[in-house]
Every structure is written in C-alpha cells, then in structure tokens.
Write an enzyme that holds these catalytic residues in place. Structure first.
Site, PDB file in Angstrom:
ATOM      1  N   GLY A  37       2.288   3.588   4.897  1.00  0.00           N
ATOM      2  CA  GLY A  37       3.377   2.632   4.248  1.00  0.00           C
ATOM      3  C   GLY A  37       3.878   4.410   3.503  1.00  0.00           C
ATOM      4  O   GLY A  37       5.320   3.601   2.948  1.00  0.00           O
ATOM      5  N   GLY A  93       0.760  -0.965  -0.320  1.00  0.00           N
ATOM      6  CA  GLY A  93       0.252   0.152   0.098  1.00  0.00           C
ATOM      7  C   GLY A  93       0.604   1.341  -0.210  1.00  0.00           C
ATOM      8  O   GLY A  93       2.298   0.653   0.036  1.00  0.00           O
ATOM      9  N   ALA A  94       0.176   2.020  -0.488  1.00  0.00           N
ATOM     10  CA  ALA A  94       0.466   3.321  -0.248  1.00  0.00           C
ATOM     11  C   ALA A  94       0.089   4.685   0.713  1.00  0.00           C
ATOM     12  O   ALA A  94      -0.104   6.055  -0.508  1.00  0.00           O
ATOM     13  CB  ALA A  94       0.904   3.725  -1.511  1.00  0.00           C
ATOM     14  N   GLY A  95      -0.840   3.934   0.945  1.00  0.00           N
ATOM     15  CA  GLY A  95      -1.705   5.185   2.304  1.00  0.00           C
ATOM     16  C   GLY A  95      -0.822   5.922   3.533  1.00  0.00           C
ATOM     17  O   GLY A  95       0.505   6.543   2.720  1.00  0.00           O
ATOM     18  N   GLY A  96      -1.629   6.574   3.922  1.00  0.00           N
ATOM     19  CA  GLY A  96      -0.590   7.095   5.000  1.00  0.00           C
ATOM     20  C   GLY A  96       0.827   6.854   5.524  1.00  0.00           C
ATOM     21  O   GLY A  96       1.739   7.282   5.482  1.00  0.00           O
ATOM     22  N   ASN A 109      -0.915  -2.379  14.598  1.00  0.00           N
ATOM     23  CA  ASN A 109      -1.018  -2.103  16.299  1.00  0.00           C
ATOM     24  C   ASN A 109      -1.482  -3.722  17.107  1.00  0.00           C
ATOM     25  O   ASN A 109      -1.771  -4.462  15.953  1.00  0.00           O
ATOM     26  CB  ASN A 109      -1.959  -0.974  16.812  1.00  0.00           C
ATOM     27  CG  ASN A 109      -1.747   0.361  16.226  1.00  0.00           C
ATOM     28  OD1 ASN A 109      -0.404   1.136  15.797  1.00  0.00           O
ATOM     29  ND2 ASN A 109      -2.868   1.515  15.089  1.00  0.00           N
ATOM     30  N   GLU A 132     -10.770  -1.124  14.441  1.00  0.00           N
ATOM     31  CA  GLU A 132      -9.931  -1.723  14.360  1.00  0.00           C
ATOM     32  C   GLU A 132      -9.994  -3.091  16.009  1.00  0.00           C
ATOM     33  O   GLU A 132      -9.017  -3.027  17.286  1.00  0.00           O
ATOM     34  CB  GLU A 132      -8.194  -1.907  14.897  1.00  0.00           C
ATOM     35  CG  GLU A 132      -7.426  -1.477  13.182  1.00  0.00           C
ATOM     36  CD  GLU A 132      -6.443  -1.661  13.565  1.00  0.00           C
ATOM     37  OE1 GLU A 132      -5.530  -1.533  12.568  1.00  0.00           O
ATOM     38  OE2 GLU A 132      -6.061  -0.043  13.904  1.00  0.00           O
ATOM     39  N   LYS A 190       3.970   0.675  23.634  1.00  0.00           N
ATOM     40  CA  LYS A 190       3.311   0.283  22.982  1.00  0.00           C
ATOM     41  C   LYS A 190       1.731   0.112  23.148  1.00  0.00           C
ATOM     42  O   LYS A 190       0.952   0.904  23.451  1.00  0.00           O
ATOM     43  CB  LYS A 190       3.189   0.613  21.739  1.00  0.00           C
ATOM     44  CG  LYS A 190       2.427   1.317  20.251  1.00  0.00           C
ATOM     45  CD  LYS A 190       2.562   1.423  19.329  1.00  0.00           C
ATOM     46  CE  LYS A 190       1.349   2.109  18.633  1.00  0.00           C
ATOM     47  NZ  LYS A 190       1.879   1.951  17.838  1.00  0.00           N
TER      48      LYS A 190
END
Length: 312
Positions: free
Chosen positions: A12, A7-10, A107, A274, A191
């Site tokens: 990644g 993907g090339a979203g936020g 996450n 999620e 985290k």
C-alpha cells in the site's frame, strides 16, 4: 479520483505513494504510531525504480468517519494480509459510501466472499498486484525488485467502466505499470495458481526455487504441485492458457533461481502466514471438486503445524 489506502506498509505504501507523488488525491489510513512517523519523516520509498521522500495525507481510524463524511472517497485500495481481512473491513467501512469502490489487491480469491457480503458485489472491483515490498524498521517502504504492477477490472467483464478508466488514468499519471483487464477472473487465476505452487513448494521445502530444483526430483516436484493447481483452475472454469503456464513453470523450476514466496520469508521471520487463504483455499477447492491433491495436502499440513507451534 479521491483514494484511501489502507495502511502505509510495503504494498500500500508503494502504490499509494507513487499515486500521491504524481499529485493524485491520496490519503493513507494508518495507526497512530505510523501517523506520527509520517508526520516526522514523510513517506520514504527506496526502490530500483527511484527513491522518494515526501509528505502525505493520512488519517487514523478515530477521525476517518468525519473526514469521509466531509469529502467522500471514490476508491479504497485494500492491501492487507489475508489474516487481517476482518479487522481491515471494519477499518475501511466508514469510508465506503454509496458511490465508493473497493479494490482489493490481496493474494488469492477467498476475500471476495467477505467483501461482497459487507459492501455489495457491485462496489468491489477485481484486482491483484505483482510487487515484492516491505516496510523497513525505520518506516521506509522498501521495494525489493523492479516489478511493480497493478491489474484491475470489472468482475462482470464490463469494458466500458468509468471507474476502471479513471484508475487507469491515475496509474498512467503516476507511471505505475498497470493493466485494466476485461477478464480479471482469468488474470486472478493465473496469479493464484502460480503463487500457490510457489508458496506451497518453497514453504514445504524451506528453500528457494534454485535449491529445490537442484535436488533429485525437485523439478518434477514443483511441476506436480503446479499441475494440482492447474487442475483446480480448470475445474473452476478458468483453464490457464498455455503461454501463462509456460511462464509460470519456467519461474518455479528455474535452475539457480533465488526466488521464494513471500510466505516463506514471513515463515522464516517467525511471523504469521497466509496459509489458509492461499494453500488451504486451493486445497479446499480441489477436495470439493473431488480432485486428488497430495502435495497441496502435505504443504498445508506443514504450514498448519508451523502456525500451531508459533501460537503455542
């Protein structure tokens, strides 16, 4: 190091873009519409750490098997949403060869079971990231705040790992804030406990931290939620160090803070969340250990009700 980014979203798009910008051999696995957009506009990053726009290598699922056979990938970085994990595993499978490493920066922790089962535990590094990023309507990667950090390491604690060193060198070349950790499990639990408390609290109250703690008993509520998560970590053999607790608690009880979980932003936008992978999994671990977690139960019930209404 030859890297495939799913993907090339936020997330990644940001980390993969910075690596590609620095001359690292990066290819993005994208859908046809995104491929056409990248052909037309290149990868556009808008960030407080510097804007950029440049051409990037990309491939679709149809042509990935042939490309991977011609030039195998050393590393596949997986940054999908947890609810897309199964389809993401199928998408990257043709690129995972005998010498390929998979680095998930999702996450939570639950995804490791599925990744280990499909690719073998020895092929899967431990990883996480801290970043607030999304893909804008025009296709640009929007980095919303200054933190943009990758943490990764061998899950058996190996401190002399060639693949970890190679990735650290690539991050250094790209100017990416990173930690090559000798105890990635502890980093993940630090985290995971923080994020679960933040997501459960802000989603349940449908408000940012500042609004919650300004209410009567709001600070105590967030503290109690975090305590439930800390108890799960301790039971799992990963007690959270005092300094890490202090930092996390300060963030989730800070007066006037506008911070909210990305899960709440997704919820407010009417999108999938999620819930099961973060809050549900933490609750499941608590109940399996015989621990009481009433606030996590309330938060997960709330999120399940939202998902049911959204679906129905």
């Amino acid at each position: 190091m030859r890297i495939l980014i799913l993907g090339a979203g936020g997330t990644g798009g940001y980390f993969g873009g910075r690596l590609a910008q620095a001359g690292i051999d990066v290819t993005f696995l994208v859908r046809p519409n995104r491929a056409a957009q990248l052909d037309r506009d290149g990868l556009v990053i808008r960030s407080p750490l510097g804007d950029a726009a440049f051409a990037v290598a990309h491939v679709t699922a149809e042509s990935l098997p042939q490309l991977a056979q011609q030039r195998p990938f050393d590393l596949v970085i997986l940054s999908c949403k947890a609810y897309d994990l199964d389809s993401s595993i199928e998408a990257i499978a043709p690129a995972v060869g005998a010498h390929t490493t998979v680095l998930p920066i999702l996450n939570g922790l639950r995804h490791y079971t599925a990744l280990d089962a499909r690719f073998g535990r020895e092929h899967v590094l431990g990883g996480l990231c801290f970043i607030s990023a999304t893909k804008a309507d025009d296709g640009a990667v929007l980095h919303l705040d200054k933190p943009a950090k990758l943490t990764f390491g061998e899950r058996d604690g190996d401190t002399d790992s060639a693949r970890v060193s190679a990735l650290a060198k690539a991050c250094e070349q790209a100017g990416i804030d990173h930690v090559a950790s000798a105890d990635i499990a502890l980093e993940q639990w630090i985290k995971y406990t923080f994020l679960t408390a933040l997501a459960a609290g802000t989603c349940l109250m449908r408000a940012n931290v500042g609004t919650i703690v300004a209410s009567d008993h709001g600070t105590a509520f967030m503290q109690a939620l975090y305590d439930e998560c800390l108890a799960v970590a301790t039971q799992a053999g990963q007690p959270i160090p005092a300094k890490a607790q202090e930092i996390a608690l300060g963030a989730i009880t800070k007066p006037g803070s506008a911070i909210k979980a990305s899960m709440l932003r997704d919820l407010e936008a009417g999108q999938r969340v999620e819930a099961a992978h973060i809050v549900g999994d933490m609750l499941g671990r608590a109940l399996a250990a015989g621990q009481s977690a009433p606030l996590l139960q309330a938060a997960y019930c709330h999120l399940q009700a939202y998902e049911a209404q959204r679906a129905g």
